[in-house]
Design a protein around this motif. Structure first.
Motif, PDB file in Angstrom:
ATOM      1  N   MET A 111       0.840  -1.172   0.000  1.00  0.00           N
ATOM      2  CA  MET A 111       0.000   0.000   0.000  1.00  0.00           C
ATOM      3  C   MET A 111       0.891   1.243   0.000  1.00  0.00           C
ATOM      4  SD  MET A 111      -2.836   1.190   2.811  1.00  0.00           S
ATOM      5  CE  MET A 111      -3.852  -0.232   2.534  1.00  0.00           C
ATOM      6  N   THR A 112       0.606   2.169  -0.882  1.00  0.00           N
ATOM      7  CA  THR A 112       1.355   3.416  -0.980  1.00  0.00           C
ATOM      8  C   THR A 112       0.757   4.432  -0.015  1.00  0.00           C
ATOM      9  OG1 THR A 112       1.801   3.019  -3.310  1.00  0.00           O
ATOM     10  CG2 THR A 112       2.078   5.264  -2.521  1.00  0.00           C
ATOM     11  N   PRO A 113       1.582   5.014   0.853  1.00  0.00           N
ATOM     12  CA  PRO A 113       1.031   5.999   1.773  1.00  0.00           C
ATOM     13  C   PRO A 113       0.637   7.285   1.045  1.00  0.00           C
ATOM     14  CG  PRO A 113       3.415   5.943   1.969  1.00  0.00           C
ATOM     15  CD  PRO A 113       3.021   4.831   1.032  1.00  0.00           C
ATOM     16  N   VAL A 114      -0.298   7.997   1.629  1.00  0.00           N
ATOM     17  CA  VAL A 114      -0.680   9.310   1.141  1.00  0.00           C
ATOM     18  C   VAL A 114      -0.023  10.327   2.075  1.00  0.00           C
ATOM     19  CG1 VAL A 114      -2.587  10.894   0.684  1.00  0.00           C
ATOM     20  CG2 VAL A 114      -2.893   8.429   0.294  1.00  0.00           C
ATOM     21  N   CYS A 164       0.666  11.307  -3.227  1.00  0.00           N
ATOM     22  CA  CYS A 164       1.360  10.030  -3.047  1.00  0.00           C
ATOM     23  C   CYS A 164       2.860  10.187  -3.288  1.00  0.00           C
ATOM     24  CB  CYS A 164       0.783   8.971  -3.994  1.00  0.00           C
ATOM     25  SG  CYS A 164      -0.877   8.460  -3.548  1.00  0.00           S
ATOM     26  N   THR A 201       1.714  10.993   7.184  1.00  0.00           N
ATOM     27  CA  THR A 201       1.181  10.040   6.207  1.00  0.00           C
ATOM     28  C   THR A 201      -0.071   9.379   6.768  1.00  0.00           C
ATOM     29  OG1 THR A 201       2.569   8.211   7.023  1.00  0.00           O
ATOM     30  CG2 THR A 201       3.432   9.525   5.183  1.00  0.00           C
ATOM     31  N   ASP A 261      -2.907   6.010   5.545  1.00  0.00           N
ATOM     32  CA  ASP A 261      -2.909   4.776   4.761  1.00  0.00           C
ATOM     33  C   ASP A 261      -3.694   4.852   3.457  1.00  0.00           C
ATOM     34  OD1 ASP A 261      -1.290   3.428   6.594  1.00  0.00           O
ATOM     35  OD2 ASP A 261      -3.012   2.795   7.782  1.00  0.00           O
ATOM     36  N   SER A 262      -4.691   5.737   3.395  1.00  0.00           N
ATOM     37  CA  SER A 262      -5.502   5.814   2.185  1.00  0.00           C
ATOM     38  C   SER A 262      -6.103   7.210   2.058  1.00  0.00           C
ATOM     39  CB  SER A 262      -6.625   4.772   2.212  1.00  0.00           C
ATOM     40  OG  SER A 262      -7.650   5.173   3.092  1.00  0.00           O
ATOM     41  N   TRP A 263      -6.648   7.500   0.890  1.00  0.00           N
ATOM     42  CA  TRP A 263      -7.305   8.795   0.662  1.00  0.00           C
ATOM     43  C   TRP A 263      -8.488   8.971   1.599  1.00  0.00           C
ATOM     44  CZ3 TRP A 263      -5.037  12.595  -1.796  1.00  0.00           C
ATOM     45  CH2 TRP A 263      -4.023  12.297  -2.705  1.00  0.00           C
ATOM     46  N   ASP A 264      -9.111   7.868   2.006  1.00  0.00           N
ATOM     47  CA  ASP A 264     -10.240   7.953   2.938  1.00  0.00           C
ATOM     48  C   ASP A 264      -9.814   8.475   4.308  1.00  0.00           C
ATOM     49  OD1 ASP A 264     -12.012   6.968   1.036  1.00  0.00           O
ATOM     50  OD2 ASP A 264     -11.753   4.887   1.690  1.00  0.00           O
ATOM     51  N   ASP A 265      -8.526   8.370   4.628  1.00  0.00           N
ATOM     52  CA  ASP A 265      -8.017   8.808   5.925  1.00  0.00           C
ATOM     53  C   ASP A 265      -7.549  10.261   5.938  1.00  0.00           C
ATOM     54  OD1 ASP A 265      -8.444   6.262   7.013  1.00  0.00           O
ATOM     55  OD2 ASP A 265      -6.473   5.566   6.346  1.00  0.00           O
TER      56      ASP A 265
END
Length: 70
Positions: A1-4, A23, A54, A56-60
């Motif tokens: 998973m690529t961090p945001v 990203c 950072t 974990d996802s765009w939702d965060d």
């Protein structure tokens, strides 16, 4: 998973006044530098901060950011 990477500029109460997410770590670090440079002495003395973190996802991402493409 690529961090945001999330770059935020916050006032003394913790309210987000600017948020850029990417990203790309280099872009995010450049944004942090810009956010820090754009804070004037009064804002700094009042407790305004720029931070980079950072998630974990765009939702965060906590607010609707300006999203930078890679």
């Amino acid at each position: 998973m690529t961090p945001v990477w999330v770059c935020e500029q916050l006032d003394p109460t913790g309210m987000v006044h600017a948020c850029i997410a990417s990203c790309n770590e280099e872009q995010a670090r450049d944004c942090l530098k810009s956010f820090e440079e754009n804070l004037d002495d009064r804002q700094k003395s009042e407790g305004w901060v720029a931070r980079l973190r950072t998630v974990d996802s765009w939702d965060d991402v906590p607010v609707t950011p300006l999203k930078l493409s890679q």
